[in-house]
Write a protein that holds these residues in place. Structure first.
Motif, PDB file in Angstrom:
ATOM      1  N   MET A 165       0.828  -1.202   0.000  1.00  0.00           N
ATOM      2  CA  MET A 165       0.000   0.000   0.000  1.00  0.00           C
ATOM      3  C   MET A 165       0.867   1.258   0.000  1.00  0.00           C
ATOM      4  SD  MET A 165      -2.829  -1.296  -0.402  1.00  0.00           S
ATOM      5  CE  MET A 165      -3.913   0.102  -0.468  1.00  0.00           C
ATOM      6  N   LEU A 166       2.065   1.187   0.621  1.00  0.00           N
ATOM      7  CA  LEU A 166       2.959   2.355   0.617  1.00  0.00           C
ATOM      8  C   LEU A 166       3.489   2.635  -0.787  1.00  0.00           C
ATOM      9  CD1 LEU A 166       5.189   2.062   3.816  1.00  0.00           C
ATOM     10  CD2 LEU A 166       3.588   3.869   3.221  1.00  0.00           C
ATOM     11  N   ALA A 167       3.810   1.558  -1.504  1.00  0.00           N
ATOM     12  CA  ALA A 167       4.387   1.734  -2.836  1.00  0.00           C
ATOM     13  C   ALA A 167       3.306   1.974  -3.886  1.00  0.00           C
ATOM     14  CB  ALA A 167       5.201   0.495  -3.210  1.00  0.00           C
ATOM     15  N   ALA A 168       2.077   1.528  -3.562  1.00  0.00           N
ATOM     16  CA  ALA A 168       1.015   1.548  -4.574  1.00  0.00           C
ATOM     17  C   ALA A 168       0.741   2.926  -5.196  1.00  0.00           C
ATOM     18  CB  ALA A 168      -0.271   0.970  -3.992  1.00  0.00           C
ATOM     19  N   PRO A 169       0.673   4.010  -4.399  1.00  0.00           N
ATOM     20  CA  PRO A 169       0.315   5.292  -5.019  1.00  0.00           C
ATOM     21  C   PRO A 169       1.194   5.654  -6.208  1.00  0.00           C
ATOM     22  CG  PRO A 169       0.291   5.513  -2.656  1.00  0.00           C
ATOM     23  CD  PRO A 169       0.824   4.143  -2.948  1.00  0.00           C
ATOM     24  N   TYR A 170       2.512   5.344  -6.114  1.00  0.00           N
ATOM     25  CA  TYR A 170       3.406   5.720  -7.228  1.00  0.00           C
ATOM     26  C   TYR A 170       3.098   4.892  -8.474  1.00  0.00           C
ATOM     27  CZ  TYR A 170       5.690   7.790  -3.258  1.00  0.00           C
ATOM     28  OH  TYR A 170       5.915   8.523  -2.130  1.00  0.00           O
ATOM     29  N   GLY A 171       2.932   3.596  -8.267  1.00  0.00           N
ATOM     30  CA  GLY A 171       2.622   2.729  -9.406  1.00  0.00           C
ATOM     31  C   GLY A 171       1.293   3.113 -10.023  1.00  0.00           C
ATOM     32  N   VAL A 172       0.321   3.364  -9.155  1.00  0.00           N
ATOM     33  CA  VAL A 172      -1.011   3.699  -9.660  1.00  0.00           C
ATOM     34  C   VAL A 172      -1.001   5.055 -10.345  1.00  0.00           C
ATOM     35  CG1 VAL A 172      -3.336   4.289  -8.930  1.00  0.00           C
ATOM     36  CG2 VAL A 172      -2.249   2.244  -8.060  1.00  0.00           C
ATOM     37  N   PHE A 173      -0.204   5.964  -9.804  1.00  0.00           N
ATOM     38  CA  PHE A 173      -0.109   7.279 -10.455  1.00  0.00           C
ATOM     39  C   PHE A 173       0.343   7.103 -11.902  1.00  0.00           C
ATOM     40  CE2 PHE A 173       2.428  10.958 -11.751  1.00  0.00           C
ATOM     41  CZ  PHE A 173       1.469  11.955 -11.657  1.00  0.00           C
ATOM     42  N   ALA A 174       1.352   6.247 -12.081  1.00  0.00           N
ATOM     43  CA  ALA A 174       1.863   6.034 -13.429  1.00  0.00           C
ATOM     44  C   ALA A 174       0.800   5.401 -14.327  1.00  0.00           C
ATOM     45  CB  ALA A 174       3.103   5.154 -13.366  1.00  0.00           C
ATOM     46  N   LEU A 175       0.104   4.385 -13.774  1.00  0.00           N
ATOM     47  CA  LEU A 175      -0.937   3.713 -14.571  1.00  0.00           C
ATOM     48  C   LEU A 175      -2.064   4.689 -14.921  1.00  0.00           C
ATOM     49  CD1 LEU A 175      -1.273   0.314 -12.698  1.00  0.00           C
ATOM     50  CD2 LEU A 175      -0.645   0.614 -15.079  1.00  0.00           C
ATOM     51  N   LEU A 176      -2.459   5.471 -13.901  1.00  0.00           N
ATOM     52  CA  LEU A 176      -3.581   6.390 -14.075  1.00  0.00           C
ATOM     53  C   LEU A 176      -3.219   7.495 -15.065  1.00  0.00           C
ATOM     54  CD1 LEU A 176      -6.323   6.272 -12.755  1.00  0.00           C
ATOM     55  CD2 LEU A 176      -5.583   7.988 -11.108  1.00  0.00           C
ATOM     56  N   ALA A 177      -1.942   7.951 -14.979  1.00  0.00           N
ATOM     57  CA  ALA A 177      -1.507   9.017 -15.881  1.00  0.00           C
ATOM     58  C   ALA A 177      -1.691   8.567 -17.323  1.00  0.00           C
ATOM     59  CB  ALA A 177      -0.057   9.367 -15.603  1.00  0.00           C
ATOM     60  N   ALA A 178      -1.276   7.330 -17.595  1.00  0.00           N
ATOM     61  CA  ALA A 178      -1.410   6.820 -18.964  1.00  0.00           C
ATOM     62  C   ALA A 178      -2.894   6.765 -19.358  1.00  0.00           C
ATOM     63  CB  ALA A 178      -0.785   5.440 -19.050  1.00  0.00           C
ATOM     64  N   LEU A 179      -3.724   6.293 -18.432  1.00  0.00           N
ATOM     65  CA  LEU A 179      -5.156   6.179 -18.746  1.00  0.00           C
ATOM     66  C   LEU A 179      -5.773   7.543 -19.035  1.00  0.00           C
ATOM     67  CD1 LEU A 179      -6.580   3.586 -16.211  1.00  0.00           C
ATOM     68  CD2 LEU A 179      -6.881   3.565 -18.679  1.00  0.00           C
ATOM     69  N   VAL A 180      -5.401   8.539 -18.190  1.00  0.00           N
ATOM     70  CA  VAL A 180      -5.995   9.876 -18.350  1.00  0.00           C
ATOM     71  C   VAL A 180      -5.563  10.486 -19.669  1.00  0.00           C
ATOM     72  CG1 VAL A 180      -5.999  12.224 -17.420  1.00  0.00           C
ATOM     73  CG2 VAL A 180      -6.234  10.292 -15.878  1.00  0.00           C
ATOM     74  N   VAL A 181      -4.275  10.336 -19.985  1.00  0.00           N
ATOM     75  CA  VAL A 181      -3.770  10.931 -21.230  1.00  0.00           C
ATOM     76  C   VAL A 181      -4.429  10.269 -22.444  1.00  0.00           C
ATOM     77  CG1 VAL A 181      -1.707  11.210 -22.653  1.00  0.00           C
ATOM     78  CG2 VAL A 181      -1.597  11.629 -20.197  1.00  0.00           C
ATOM     79  N   GLU A 182      -4.609   8.959 -22.359  1.00  0.00           N
ATOM     80  CA  GLU A 182      -5.182   8.251 -23.517  1.00  0.00           C
ATOM     81  C   GLU A 182      -6.696   8.365 -23.577  1.00  0.00           C
ATOM     82  OE1 GLU A 182      -3.680   4.330 -23.051  1.00  0.00           O
ATOM     83  OE2 GLU A 182      -1.611   4.973 -23.423  1.00  0.00           O
ATOM     84  N   SER A 183      -7.316   8.717 -22.452  1.00  0.00           N
ATOM     85  CA  SER A 183      -8.783   8.754 -22.413  1.00  0.00           C
ATOM     86  C   SER A 183      -9.297   9.879 -23.309  1.00  0.00           C
ATOM     87  CB  SER A 183      -9.229   8.968 -20.963  1.00  0.00           C
ATOM     88  OG  SER A 183     -10.548   9.393 -20.964  1.00  0.00           O
ATOM     89  N   PRO A 184     -10.187   9.552 -24.246  1.00  0.00           N
ATOM     90  CA  PRO A 184     -10.612  10.549 -25.219  1.00  0.00           C
ATOM     91  C   PRO A 184     -11.561  11.597 -24.629  1.00  0.00           C
ATOM     92  CG  PRO A 184     -11.739   8.459 -25.593  1.00  0.00           C
ATOM     93  CD  PRO A 184     -10.798   8.239 -24.462  1.00  0.00           C
ATOM     94  N   SER A 185     -12.222  11.317 -23.509  1.00  0.00           N
ATOM     95  CA  SER A 185     -13.192  12.291 -22.993  1.00  0.00           C
ATOM     96  C   SER A 185     -13.263  12.208 -21.469  1.00  0.00           C
ATOM     97  CB  SER A 185     -14.569  11.972 -23.578  1.00  0.00           C
ATOM     98  OG  SER A 185     -14.969  10.720 -23.072  1.00  0.00           O
ATOM     99  N   VAL A 186     -14.173  12.986 -20.920  1.00  0.00           N
ATOM    100  CA  VAL A 186     -14.323  12.957 -19.454  1.00  0.00           C
ATOM    101  C   VAL A 186     -15.238  11.814 -19.008  1.00  0.00           C
ATOM    102  CG1 VAL A 186     -13.862  15.391 -19.002  1.00  0.00           C
ATOM    103  CG2 VAL A 186     -16.175  14.665 -19.623  1.00  0.00           C
ATOM    104  N   ASP A 187     -15.640  10.993 -19.966  1.00  0.00           N
ATOM    105  CA  ASP A 187     -16.578   9.902 -19.650  1.00  0.00           C
ATOM    106  C   ASP A 187     -16.076   9.001 -18.528  1.00  0.00           C
ATOM    107  OD1 ASP A 187     -18.277  10.832 -21.433  1.00  0.00           O
ATOM    108  OD2 ASP A 187     -18.007   9.240 -22.949  1.00  0.00           O
TER     109      ASP A 187
END
Ligand code: ASP
Length: 259
Positions: free
Chosen positions: A31-53
């Protein structure tokens, strides 16, 4: 183990106690390490996400989990009312400090002492029942967690555009129940065990990144429901054994006086 001399069984008990500590610490570290990994995963998702859906969908997901949890609390109140004849306001007034602590700590285990005190002194459950039912309940009875896991699995599957057959949905119900039983009573444990539910249903585990950002508030809510479930069950068990009394609240210096 109770059939052999305590001296012999002690190392076995110590082994399992130690093993439990190791697992809890591993979850802590993850759980301590998770935020960094998830930040990276989420960043990719947000950038690739075509809309606010995606964000709209997350709000719907959180709303669905919270609605389900509220229905669960209403159901517990109804059960307690019908079986023990104690009205919902009595039950909620008695258990609310434990619910609040569960909400703020996100841990059924950390809340256990307060749950014990409220259930025994304010709801009138005999200590013989509460000291058996509540520790077991805090570890294995996590209905809020299983509801959350099932909703999360369906949400992630939908986000990946997967169609879930009836068989897979039934599988999700069964594994979510089992995974919630196996979840430790600590913050975030339900999400770690969600991996099992996703794997069983063939849903990509990367989807966890989608829901990580709003997991903590949902963890707070589901922990409050888990604790409410434990309290309801102990009242029902106490009633069925004729061990539900009128509440008897102790003063802080009661022990001192009786000594
Ligand atoms: N935090 C929850 C509990 O302690 C477990 C979970 O769902 O993560 O009851």
């Amino acid at each position: 183990m109770i059939l052999i001399p305590e001296k012999k069984s002690k190392p076995v008990k110590k082994f399992f106690d130690g093993f439990n500590e190791v697992i809890l610490k591993m979850i802590d570290l993850i759980m301590l390490a998770a935020p960094y990994g998830v930040f990276a995963l989420l960043a990719a998702l947000v950038v690739e996400s075509p809309s606010v859906d995606l964000f709209k969908a997350l709000i719907w997901y959180a709303f669905t989990v919270i609605l389900g949890l509220l229905i669960m609390i209403a159901f517990y109140n109804l059960l307690v009312w019908v079986i023990t004849k104690k009205n919902p306001s009595f039950f909620l007034k008695g258990i609310s400090p434990a619910q609040l602590l569960a909400f703020s700590t996100s841990s059924s285990a950390a809340t256990l002492p307060v749950t014990m005190e409220r259930v025994t002194e304010h709801l009138g459950v005999d200590e013989e029942v509460s000291s058996f039912v509540l520790p077991i309940g805090a570890t294995i009875n996590m209905d809020g967690t299983s509801l959350y896991q099932a909703v999360a699995a369906v949400f992630i599957a939908q986000a990946f555009g997967m169609d879930l057959s009836l068989g897979v949905q039934l599988g999700i119900i069964v594994t979510a129940t089992l995974a919630s039983i196996g979840s430790a009573a600590v913050p975030g444990a339900g999400m770690v065990m969600l991996v099992i539910v996703l794997a069983q249903a063939g849903i990509p585990e990367a989807g966890l990144a989608l829901i990580f950002a709003i997991d903590r508030p949902l963890d707070m809510c589901r922990t409050a429901v888990n604790v409410t479930g434990d309290a309801s069950v102990s009242m029902i068990v106490a009633k069925s054994l004729g061990r539900l009394h009128d509440p008897k609240v102790k003063d802080w210096d009661d022990n001192y006086k009786s000594n």
